[in-house]
Design a protein around this motif. Structure first.
Motif, PDB file in Angstrom:
ATOM      1  N   MET A   1      17.553  10.838  11.123  1.00 33.05           N
ATOM      2  CA  MET A   1      18.485   9.802  11.499  1.00 33.05           C
ATOM      3  C   MET A   1      19.650  10.470  12.231  1.00 33.05           C
ATOM      4  N   ASN A   2      19.940   9.970  13.424  1.00 34.61           N
ATOM      5  CA  ASN A   2      21.010  10.585  14.196  1.00 34.61           C
ATOM      6  C   ASN A   2      22.359   9.945  13.858  1.00 34.61           C
ATOM      7  N   LYS A   3      23.421  10.436  14.509  1.00 34.42           N
ATOM      8  CA  LYS A   3      24.770   9.966  14.209  1.00 34.42           C
ATOM      9  C   LYS A   3      24.949   8.489  14.510  1.00 34.42           C
ATOM     10  N   GLY A   4      24.368   8.042  15.602  1.00 32.85           N
ATOM     11  CA  GLY A   4      24.482   6.630  15.963  1.00 32.85           C
ATOM     12  C   GLY A   4      23.862   5.721  14.912  1.00 32.85           C
ATOM     13  N   ASP A   5      22.692   6.119  14.401  1.00 30.81           N
ATOM     14  CA  ASP A   5      22.044   5.337  13.349  1.00 30.81           C
ATOM     15  C   ASP A   5      22.887   5.317  12.079  1.00 30.81           C
ATOM     16  N   GLN A   6      23.463   6.454  11.742  1.00 32.39           N
ATOM     17  CA  GLN A   6      24.309   6.525  10.548  1.00 32.39           C
ATOM     18  C   GLN A   6      25.545   5.635  10.699  1.00 32.39           C
ATOM     19  N   LEU A   7      26.128   5.640  11.871  1.00 32.85           N
ATOM     20  CA  LEU A   7      27.304   4.816  12.131  1.00 32.85           C
ATOM     21  C   LEU A   7      26.968   3.331  11.992  1.00 32.85           C
ATOM     22  N   VAL A   8      25.828   2.934  12.552  1.00 34.37           N
ATOM     23  CA  VAL A   8      25.410   1.532  12.466  1.00 34.37           C
ATOM     24  C   VAL A   8      25.099   1.172  11.012  1.00 34.37           C
ATOM     25  N   ASP A   9      24.452   2.075  10.277  1.00 36.18           N
ATOM     26  CA  ASP A   9      24.161   1.818   8.858  1.00 36.18           C
ATOM     27  C   ASP A   9      25.432   1.650   8.042  1.00 36.18           C
ATOM     28  N   ARG A  10      26.414   2.524   8.278  1.00 36.62           N
ATOM     29  CA  ARG A  10      27.681   2.412   7.538  1.00 36.62           C
ATOM     30  C   ARG A  10      28.372   1.087   7.841  1.00 36.62           C
ATOM     31  N   ALA A  11      28.371   0.696   9.119  1.00 34.11           N
ATOM     32  CA  ALA A  11      29.000  -0.576   9.488  1.00 34.11           C
ATOM     33  C   ALA A  11      28.269  -1.747   8.837  1.00 34.11           C
ATOM     34  N   ALA A  12      26.944  -1.701   8.818  1.00 34.91           N
ATOM     35  CA  ALA A  12      26.166  -2.772   8.192  1.00 34.91           C
ATOM     36  C   ALA A  12      26.408  -2.803   6.685  1.00 34.91           C
ATOM     37  N   ASP A  13      26.529  -1.622   6.060  1.00 35.18           N
ATOM     38  CA  ASP A  13      26.819  -1.575   4.627  1.00 35.18           C
ATOM     39  C   ASP A  13      28.183  -2.180   4.319  1.00 35.18           C
ATOM     40  N   ARG A  14      29.155  -1.858   5.147  1.00 36.48           N
ATOM     41  CA  ARG A  14      30.497  -2.421   4.938  1.00 36.48           C
ATOM     42  C   ARG A  14      30.490  -3.928   5.121  1.00 36.48           C
ATOM     43  N   LEU A  15      29.773  -4.392   6.113  1.00 40.89           N
ATOM     44  CA  LEU A  15      29.687  -5.823   6.347  1.00 40.89           C
ATOM     45  C   LEU A  15      28.970  -6.523   5.199  1.00 40.89           C
ATOM     46  N   ARG A  16      27.930  -5.890   4.675  1.00 43.88           N
ATOM     47  CA  ARG A  16      27.213  -6.471   3.534  1.00 43.88           C
ATOM     48  C   ARG A  16      28.123  -6.492   2.294  1.00 43.88           C
ATOM     49  N   ASP A  17      28.899  -5.430   2.077  1.00 44.89           N
ATOM     50  CA  ASP A  17      29.842  -5.409   0.952  1.00 44.89           C
ATOM     51  C   ASP A  17      30.882  -6.518   1.094  1.00 44.89           C
ATOM     52  N   LEU A  18      31.369  -6.710   2.315  1.00 43.33           N
ATOM     53  CA  LEU A  18      32.332  -7.773   2.569  1.00 43.33           C
ATOM     54  C   LEU A  18      31.712  -9.135   2.263  1.00 43.33           C
ATOM     55  N   ALA A  19      30.454  -9.312   2.638  1.00 42.97           N
ATOM     56  CA  ALA A  19      29.759 -10.574   2.356  1.00 42.97           C
ATOM     57  C   ALA A  19      29.594 -10.775   0.855  1.00 42.97           C
ATOM     58  N   ASP A  20      29.269  -9.713   0.127  1.00 45.65           N
ATOM     59  CA  ASP A  20      29.120  -9.816  -1.321  1.00 45.65           C
ATOM     60  C   ASP A  20      30.443 -10.177  -1.986  1.00 45.65           C
ATOM     61  N   ARG A  21      31.532  -9.532  -1.528  1.00 46.62           N
ATOM     62  CA  ARG A  21      32.847  -9.840  -2.106  1.00 46.62           C
ATOM     63  C   ARG A  21      33.263 -11.272  -1.775  1.00 46.62           C
ATOM     64  N   ALA A  22      32.961 -11.723  -0.573  1.00 46.14           N
ATOM     65  CA  ALA A  22      33.310 -13.086  -0.186  1.00 46.14           C
ATOM     66  C   ALA A  22      32.522 -14.099  -1.008  1.00 46.14           C
ATOM     67  N   ALA A  23      31.259 -13.802  -1.270  1.00 47.27           N
ATOM     68  CA  ALA A  23      30.446 -14.707  -2.089  1.00 47.27           C
ATOM     69  C   ALA A  23      30.957 -14.747  -3.523  1.00 47.27           C
ATOM     70  N   ALA A  24      31.432 -13.613  -4.026  1.00 44.91           N
ATOM     71  CA  ALA A  24      31.940 -13.563  -5.396  1.00 44.91           C
ATOM     72  C   ALA A  24      33.268 -14.298  -5.535  1.00 44.91           C
ATOM     73  N   GLU A  25      34.062 -14.307  -4.475  1.00 46.65           N
ATOM     74  CA  GLU A  25      35.365 -14.971  -4.527  1.00 46.65           C
ATOM     75  C   GLU A  25      35.223 -16.474  -4.663  1.00 46.65           C
ATOM     76  N   GLY A  26      34.264 -17.034  -3.956  1.00 47.91           N
ATOM     77  CA  GLY A  26      34.112 -18.476  -3.960  1.00 47.91           C
ATOM     78  C   GLY A  26      35.091 -19.105  -2.984  1.00 47.91           C
ATOM     79  N   GLY A  27      35.160 -20.403  -2.999  1.00 48.91           N
ATOM     80  CA  GLY A  27      36.090 -21.111  -2.133  1.00 48.91           C
ATOM     81  C   GLY A  27      35.703 -21.022  -0.668  1.00 48.91           C
ATOM     82  N   MET A  28      36.726 -20.914   0.158  1.00 51.22           N
ATOM     83  CA  MET A  28      36.520 -20.898   1.604  1.00 51.22           C
ATOM     84  C   MET A  28      35.773 -19.641   2.054  1.00 51.22           C
TER      85      MET A  28
END
Length: 116
Positions: free
Chosen positions: A1-28
């Motif tokens: 896995m090259n640097k570009g792939d790692q960068l995209v994976d990290r960004a996707a992981d952060r976005l998925r974490d943000l989605a999980d936190r947003a789902a846990a918060e509820g509301g808007m």
């Protein structure tokens, strides 16, 4: 896995974490959680090595090849609206014709009884 792939994976992981936190918060924030999770899965498809493989024809173009994103539960589909009935343009046209005819009739009748 090259640097570009790692960068995209990290960004996707952060976005998925943000989605999980947003789902846990509820509301808007919960309303946007599923869209963020889908964006994370899509972002994983944009890895430079996968794009290169697709361009060379080594990877399928219709599947997220090598995607490590978990499968998302699908929302229930909204019932389809029935498309029965007259064409909306026909209804608007008929309303226009009837409106013009009614205006002409009122104008014609107003000359019969002047208020002078």
């Amino acid at each position: 896995m090259n640097k570009g792939d790692q960068l995209v994976d990290r960004a996707a992981d952060r976005l998925r974490d943000l989605a999980d936190r947003a789902a846990a918060e509820g509301g808007m924030a919960a309303m946007f959680a599923e869209a963020l999770a889908e964006d994370a899965a899509f972002l994983r498809q944009l890895k430079p090595s996968l794009i290169k493989a697709r361009a060379k024809g080594e990877a399928p173009t219709d599947l997220p090849a090598g995607s490590s994103a978990p499968a998302l539960p699908l929302m229930p589909q909204a019932p389809k609206q029935q498309t029965e009935g007259p064409n909306p343009l026909l209804v608007v046209g008929a309303a226009l014709v009837i409106g013009i005819a009614l205006a002409k009739l009122i104008d014609w009748r107003s000359h019969a009884h002047p208020r002078d």
